[in-house]
Design a protein around this motif. Structure first.
Motif, short mmCIF file in Angstrom:
data_model
loop_
_atom_site.label_atom_id
_atom_site.label_comp_id
_atom_site.label_asym_id
_atom_site.label_seq_id
_atom_site.Cartn_x
_atom_site.Cartn_y
_atom_site.Cartn_z
N PHE A 131 0.81 -1.13 0.18
CA PHE A 131 0.08 0.03 -0.10
C PHE A 131 0.80 1.26 0.07
O PHE A 131 2.02 1.25 0.68
CB PHE A 131 -0.92 0.17 1.15
N VAL A 132 0.51 2.45 -0.66
CA VAL A 132 1.26 3.35 -1.02
C VAL A 132 0.57 4.61 -0.59
O VAL A 132 -0.70 4.90 -0.85
CB VAL A 132 1.68 3.48 -2.56
N GLY A 133 1.31 5.66 0.17
CA GLY A 133 0.78 6.96 0.56
C GLY A 133 -0.43 7.02 1.34
O GLY A 133 -0.82 5.97 2.05
N ALA B 263 -14.12 6.10 -10.07
CA ALA B 263 -13.73 4.54 -10.39
C ALA B 263 -12.23 4.27 -10.29
O ALA B 263 -11.73 4.98 -10.90
CB ALA B 263 -14.49 4.07 -11.55
N GLY B 264 -11.99 3.46 -9.48
CA GLY B 264 -10.43 2.93 -9.50
C GLY B 264 -9.41 3.92 -8.57
O GLY B 264 -8.18 3.74 -8.85
N VAL B 265 -9.97 4.73 -8.05
CA VAL B 265 -9.17 6.01 -7.54
C VAL B 265 -8.40 5.41 -6.17
O VAL B 265 -7.40 6.01 -5.78
CB VAL B 265 -9.71 7.25 -7.29
N GLY B 266 -9.08 4.36 -5.77
CA GLY B 266 -8.24 3.48 -4.54
C GLY B 266 -9.00 3.47 -3.31
O GLY B 266 -8.61 3.45 -2.17
N LYS B 267 -10.33 3.75 -3.26
CA LYS B 267 -11.43 3.79 -2.07
C LYS B 267 -11.41 2.57 -1.40
O LYS B 267 -11.12 2.37 -0.29
CB LYS B 267 -12.78 4.07 -2.47
N SER B 268 -11.48 1.46 -2.14
CA SER B 268 -11.80 -0.03 -1.64
C SER B 268 -10.48 -0.34 -1.09
O SER B 268 -10.44 -0.90 0.20
CB SER B 268 -12.28 -0.99 -2.72
N ARG B 269 -9.35 0.07 -1.72
CA ARG B 269 -7.94 -0.60 -1.14
C ARG B 269 -7.66 0.31 0.19
O ARG B 269 -7.31 -0.27 1.24
CB ARG B 269 -6.90 -0.03 -2.01
N LEU B 270 -8.01 1.59 0.19
CA LEU B 270 -7.84 2.42 1.49
C LEU B 270 -8.78 1.82 2.62
O LEU B 270 -8.31 1.71 3.64
CB LEU B 270 -8.19 3.84 0.90
N LEU C 253 -18.08 4.92 -1.54
CA LEU C 253 -19.18 5.35 -2.34
C LEU C 253 -18.40 5.80 -3.82
O LEU C 253 -17.40 6.53 -3.86
CB LEU C 253 -19.96 6.73 -2.14
N ARG C 254 -18.80 5.49 -4.82
CA ARG C 254 -18.23 5.68 -6.00
C ARG C 254 -19.01 7.17 -6.68
O ARG C 254 -20.24 7.13 -6.62
CB ARG C 254 -18.35 4.69 -7.04
N ASN C 255 -18.33 8.16 -7.06
CA ASN C 255 -18.95 9.05 -7.73
C ASN C 255 -19.82 8.95 -8.81
O ASN C 255 -19.62 8.01 -9.75
CB ASN C 255 -17.86 10.19 -7.99
N ALA D 143 -12.50 -9.35 -9.00
CA ALA D 143 -11.27 -8.65 -8.20
C ALA D 143 -11.64 -7.18 -8.35
O ALA D 143 -11.18 -6.60 -7.27
CB ALA D 143 -10.06 -9.00 -9.09
N HIS D 144 -12.29 -6.72 -9.25
CA HIS D 144 -12.58 -5.35 -9.05
C HIS D 144 -13.93 -5.15 -9.81
O HIS D 144 -14.44 -5.93 -10.85
CB HIS D 144 -11.53 -4.68 -10.00
N PRO D 145 -14.86 -4.23 -9.14
CA PRO D 145 -16.24 -4.01 -9.69
C PRO D 145 -16.52 -3.74 -11.11
O PRO D 145 -17.26 -4.09 -11.84
CB PRO D 145 -16.87 -3.14 -8.85
N1 LIG Z 1 -2.75 3.67 -2.33
C1 LIG Z 1 -2.66 2.41 -3.05
N2 LIG Z 1 -1.42 1.79 -2.73
C2 LIG Z 1 -1.39 0.36 -3.50
N3 LIG Z 1 -2.33 0.21 -4.32
C3 LIG Z 1 -3.46 1.01 -4.66
C4 LIG Z 1 -3.77 2.12 -3.89
N4 LIG Z 1 -4.80 2.66 -4.06
C5 LIG Z 1 -5.16 1.64 -5.14
N5 LIG Z 1 -4.31 0.48 -5.26
C6 LIG Z 1 -4.83 -0.28 -6.15
O1 LIG Z 1 -5.40 0.05 -7.35
C7 LIG Z 1 -6.68 -0.58 -7.87
C8 LIG Z 1 -7.89 0.01 -7.86
O2 LIG Z 1 -7.89 0.52 -6.62
P1 LIG Z 1 -9.09 0.32 -5.80
O3 LIG Z 1 -10.09 -0.92 -6.24
O4 LIG Z 1 -9.31 0.49 -4.31
O5 LIG Z 1 -10.56 1.33 -6.30
P2 LIG Z 1 -11.75 1.98 -6.06
O6 LIG Z 1 -11.94 3.33 -5.94
O7 LIG Z 1 -12.38 1.11 -4.94
O8 LIG Z 1 -12.69 1.67 -7.38
P3 LIG Z 1 -14.09 1.38 -7.76
O9 LIG Z 1 -14.88 2.77 -7.86
O10 LIG Z 1 -14.21 0.75 -9.10
O11 LIG Z 1 -14.58 0.56 -6.59
C9 LIG Z 1 -6.53 -1.88 -6.76
O12 LIG Z 1 -5.84 -2.83 -7.46
C10 LIG Z 1 -5.83 -1.14 -5.68
O13 LIG Z 1 -5.06 -2.53 -4.91
#
Ligand SMILES: Nc1ncnc2c1ncn2[C@@H]1O[C@H](COP(=O)(O)OP(=O)(O)OP(=O)(O)O)[C@@H](O)[C@H]1O
Ligand SMILES: [Mg+2]
Length: 892
Positions: A6-8, A34-41, A140-142, A300-302
């Motif tokens: 995980f980064v930042g 979408a994909g900005v990293g919400k779920s991971r955070l 929440l996704r925008n 793995a991703h929605p």
């Molecule tokens: N800070 C981070 N460090 C490492 N990997 C990250 C980070 N943020 C996101 N990722 C990676 O980027 C990808 C997309 O992130 P994530 O699934 O969290 O997006 P999301 O905002 O939940 O998207 P969605 O709106 O489609 O649900 C994932 O593979 C996730 O592991």
């Protein structure tokens, strides 16, 4: 592909941790594209919480779980859900279960993609967020539609909403290094940052695409991208390209998961080659999650699911759904949810042929108050030869979705095909209900009475009778109603639901008659039997609520109202479409607010009730009457008159039993318009009518209104043998023997005190009201005491004024005739001077400020003292504050 570090996101992570760690802290929702990293955070944040200190539940809502009531929280809730609970009951049960499992630890509920929660799950999340020891986290996704209860999380201040932005350049460099397992050269990193715009998912897909095409190379340990990709691709295009390269076998895996997630691994492997499942997992398209001891497969991703579903042709989609249904049917439906899942897949794939399955599923969806889904399922059941059972259920659901016209059509279509008496009886009652309450057709009563008598079986007859009884009560044919209800109760053959409906009918009447104890006992019994009648007659809940609400309102039991409102109201409102229940409880809530002097809240809540009930006539008149009362309390004559007119226009004759509420409101509307004589005349006549109708509970409240207008000596009732009529006070003394509870003696004492008691007696009565949180009545009694003291120039006004000021501080906008009694006519200048003096300014200071002579100020002050009946400056502040509408501080 293995998971990288995980980064930042340090600030966001800290914010999340402190949302959980701080006592009384709010929850936190991250929104973003979408994909900005919400779920991971969210995942990282939750993983950092100590599991021994918190009870943590993590769920991911998805497009597929959204189709099922409680689909979103299925991983949290135990598989065995108790039968026979109301939807609100289910929610409460769920909260209790979580609390029990948490065993005293604070609860953390983390919901990924909360916008995809189905309505009941969303309501449950809201309810949990309101519990003291729970924190809700989520994403929440925008740009997505957000369920109301989730939106309400931040409008109600239960969570903070934080926008998650894209990664910056240095974070992107870090992420690239994490994905590739080594540093990246500055130029490549910069270009990839530009291309991905700091979106981690896009970055990851770009890297994947690049490594597939040998465009990434490593020299001296540093990664370099030689890619010539100049145009920024869109995320979906990129994903599309990647998914597009799948072999047919792997594609089948991803597609089944896209339509069926979460899908048991065992189940999936029955339909596809396990080797393809492995490939899909290795390529990072699907992932395995442990849910409740089984291994489930998710995407793995929605976004993969979205792309997949969007590109899947209709015919193929239907084939996939039929396959999924078949799979689940073959292994046997294990969870309660499986039945609904199969039914929905069958429905969506056009392969729904089993009416019993559809009917079961429809009843289950209705039981969870997913009205739209229940309607679809019940209609499908009817279309696939579900017969009168399906028609009855569909009509009932339509009726509660405020679509009575359609409901009647549905019932009439099957009328000719009914063969046996049991079904005929049920059909008759369903049709009667739709016609009487839904369409306000009063002739329904005679119709079902006549046709019910033709039934031969005693149980079938009892069912129809129970309906006839409640209709009769609602249109004020009290004697027949009681007789019919009693026969149902006396008949051993009567079905349980019919008996309990009859019991509710009697309990409602008992409440209106002031027999609160009997009414409460009866309702407790109905409630205890809920599991036995809910499946058969879910709407009996409404009859029960009306009986209970009438008792609580008439007996002035505000705490009781709070309890049922807290219990059911928000949950039902959140869960969706149970408008009659929601609306009625909102009326009760407004009533309680009004008696507490919370005029703003009363008005707001009653307006809400009017809105919810706008499409039905059952309680519309009552809602507008309550709104008229709220407006009257605030002294708004125009609004009150408008609401009263609306109450008259919308009040259904079939709900005549509610007339006392409407007529009592009319009294308040006259009074706020300044026509006290008309109000008194109206209320006296109303009290007489209520006495003739035997509705002593209501009569007591109307007489109380007369006392509040200082009319305890007014004559009411018939002429007695001695040739005279009784006074309001005398009648109240009689009623205090007949009507249950502590309120009647207090009201009788109030009446006596206004006639011949001293101010102390009035103050004691005020205390009695205040102890029951009947703040308006308490303030009015105190005001009357002060008024009496003013006349006798007693020295005790100071403390009494303080008490009144205290009471009024607990209210907002209130202006009633009794309170206005106290408002002396001060001129603008007197107000100005009075307020300055009360704030501690000396006469000199006031004189200087207003460019007057000190003597003039002194003269003004003397006049103010004598108008207010106070001895001097010391009492001035309390005196001004105790005047409604003037807090003595800011300008009035
Ligand atoms: N800070 C981070 N460090 C490492 N990997 C990250 C980070 N943020 C996101 N990722 C990676 O980027 C990808 C997309 O992130 P994530 O699934 O969290 O997006 P999301 O905002 O939940 O998207 P969605 O709106 O489609 O649900 C994932 O593979 C996730 O592991
Ligand atoms: Mg996500």
């Amino acid at each position: 592909m293995s998971r990288w570090d995980f980064v930042g996101r340090t600030d966001e992570l800290n914010r999340l941790l402190s949302a959980v760690g701080v006592a009384d802290g709010r929850g936190l929702l991250f929104s973003g594209s979408a994909g900005v990293g919400k779920s991971r955070l969210l995942r990282e944040g939750v993983a950092a919480l100590p599991t021994d200190r918190y009870a943590i539940w993590s769920v991911a809502a998805s497009a597929t779980t959204a189709a099922l009531p409680f689909g979103g929280l299925v991983q949290v809730l135990p598989a065995a859900q108790p039968q026979g609970l109301s939807p609100a009951g289910v929610l409460r049960w769920a909260v209790d279960v979580l609390q029990e499992q948490a065993a005293g630890r604070p609860i953390v509920l983390a919901i990924d993609d909360a916008h995809l929660l189905d309505p009941p799950s969303a309501a449950l999340v809201h309810l949990i967020a309101r519990s003291e020891n729970a924190t809700v986290l989520g994403t929440l996704r925008n740009g997505e539609q957000i369920p109301l209860p989730i939106r309400a999380l931040w409008t109600d201040d239960l969570v903070d909403l934080v926008e998650l932005g894209p990664l910056g350049p240095s974070e992107t460099t870090g992420l690239l290094a994490a994905i590739l397992g080594g540093p990246v050269d500055a130029g490549s990193s910069e270009r990839l940052f530009r291309l991905s715009a700091g979106n981690p998912l896009l970055l990851r897909e770009l890297v994947l695409a690049a490594s597939g095409g040998d465009e990434l190379s490593r020299r001296y340990g540093i990664w370099k991208w030689t890619g010539r990709l100049e145009l920024a691709p869109s995320l979906t295009d990129l994903i599309d390209t990647r998914i597009g390269q799948l072999t047919p076998g792997v594609r089948a895996v991803v597609e089944l998961v896209a339509f069926g997630e979460p899908l048991g691994l065992q189940l999936l492997e029955q339909a596809v080659d396990p080797a393809d499942v492995e490939i899909a997992e290795e390529r990072g398209l699907i992932s395995m999650v442990h849910d409740d001891r089984r291994l489930n497969v998710r995407l793995a991703h929605p976004l993969y699911g979205e792309v997949m579903r969007r590109h899947c042709p209709v015919s193929r989609t239907r084939r996939l759904q039929a396959t999924l249904a078949g799979l689940l049917e073959r292994v046997g439906k294990r969870r309660r949810d499986d039945l609904l899942r199969v039914a929905v897949w069958r429905l969506d794939s056009g392969t729904a042929q089993d009416p019993a399955l559809l009917l079961d599923a429809a009843a289950q969806a209705f039981g969870r108050y997913d009205v739209p889904l229940a309607t679809r399922l019940a209609r499908a059941a009817l279309d696939s030869e579900g017969g009168s059972d399906a028609a009855e259920l569909l009509a009932t659901i339509l009726m509660f979705g405020d679509r009575p016209e359609e409901a009647i059509v549905v019932l009439d279509q099957v009328a000719g095909a009914i063969q046996d008496d049991r079904r005929r009886g049920r059909w008759l009652t369903a049709r009667g209900m739709v016609s009487y309450w839904g369409l306000s057709r009063e002739s329904t009563v005679e119709e079902i009475a006549a046709r019910g008598a033709e039934l031969t079986d005693a149980a079938d007859q009892a069912r129809v009778r129970a309906f006839e009884a409640i209709m009769r009560l609602h249109r004020l044919d009290v004697e027949t109603a009681v007789r019919l209800a009693q026969t149902v109760l006396d008949r051993p053959a009567a079905p349980m639901a019919a008996r309990e409906l009859a019991r509710c009918t009697l309990a409602h009447l008992q409440a209106a008659q002031g027999q609160y104890r009997r009414s409460a006992t009866a309702i407790a019994r109905v409630e205890a039997e809920a599991a036995c009648w809910r499946g058969d007659m879910p709407y009996l809940q409404l009859a029960m609520e009306l009986a209970r609400g009438t008792r609580l309102a008439l007996s002035g039991d505000l705490a009781g109202i709070d309890a049922i409102v807290a219990d059911e109201f928000a949950d039902l409102a959140g869960a969706g479409d149970f408008r009659l229940g929601t609306g009625y409880l909102a009326i009760l809530q407004a009533y309680a607010a009004r008696l507490r002097g919370r005029g703003d809240e009363a008005l707001k809540t009653s307006l809400g009730a009017c809105a919810v009930l706008a499409t039905s006539r059952v309680y519309a008149g009552l809602a507008h009457a309550e709104r008229a009362q709220a407006a009257a309390l605030r002294g708004d004559a125009g609004h009150a008159a408008e609401a009263m007119a609306e109450a008259d226009r919308t009040h259904a004759p079939g709900m005549a039993v509610l007339y006392p509420w409407l007529e009592q409101a009319r009294g308040a509307v006259h009074a706020v318009a300044g026509d006290l004589p008309a109000a008194v005349k109206h209320l006296c006549a109303l009290a007489d009518r209520l006495r003739e109708d035997g509705l002593a509970g209501h009569e007591l409240l109307v007489l109380l209104d007369l006392v509040r207008f200082d009319q305890a000596a007014a004559a009411v009732g018939p002429t007695c043998t001695d040739g005279g009529r009784r006074t309001v006070a005398q009648r109240l003394a009689e009623l205090s023997e007949q009507v249950d509870g502590v309120l009647p003696p207090l009201v009788a004492r109030y009446a006596r005190a206004t006639l011949d008691g001293g101010p102390d007696e009035l103050l004691a009565v005020a205390d009695g009201f205040a102890a029951r949180e009947l703040i308006v009545y308490a303030a009015e009694a105190t005001a009357m005491a002060l008024h009496r003291m003013g006349r006798s120039r007693s020295g005790a006004t100071g403390p009494a004024r303080e008490r009144l000021a205290d009471l009024l501080r607990r209210c907002d906008e209130v202006s009633t005739p009794a309170l206005r009694l106290l408002r002396p006519t001060l001129t603008e200048r007197e107000w100005e001077i009075g307020r300055l003096a009360a704030d501690g300014s000396t006469s000199r200071a006031i004189a200087e400020r207003l460019f007057l002579s000190t003597r003039t100020v002194e003269n003004h002050l003397q006049r103010i003292y004598s108008k207010l009946g106070v001895a001097g400056r010391a009492e001035l502040r309390a005196a001004l504050r105790s005047m409604p509408g003037h807090d003595g501080g800011d300008a009035a």
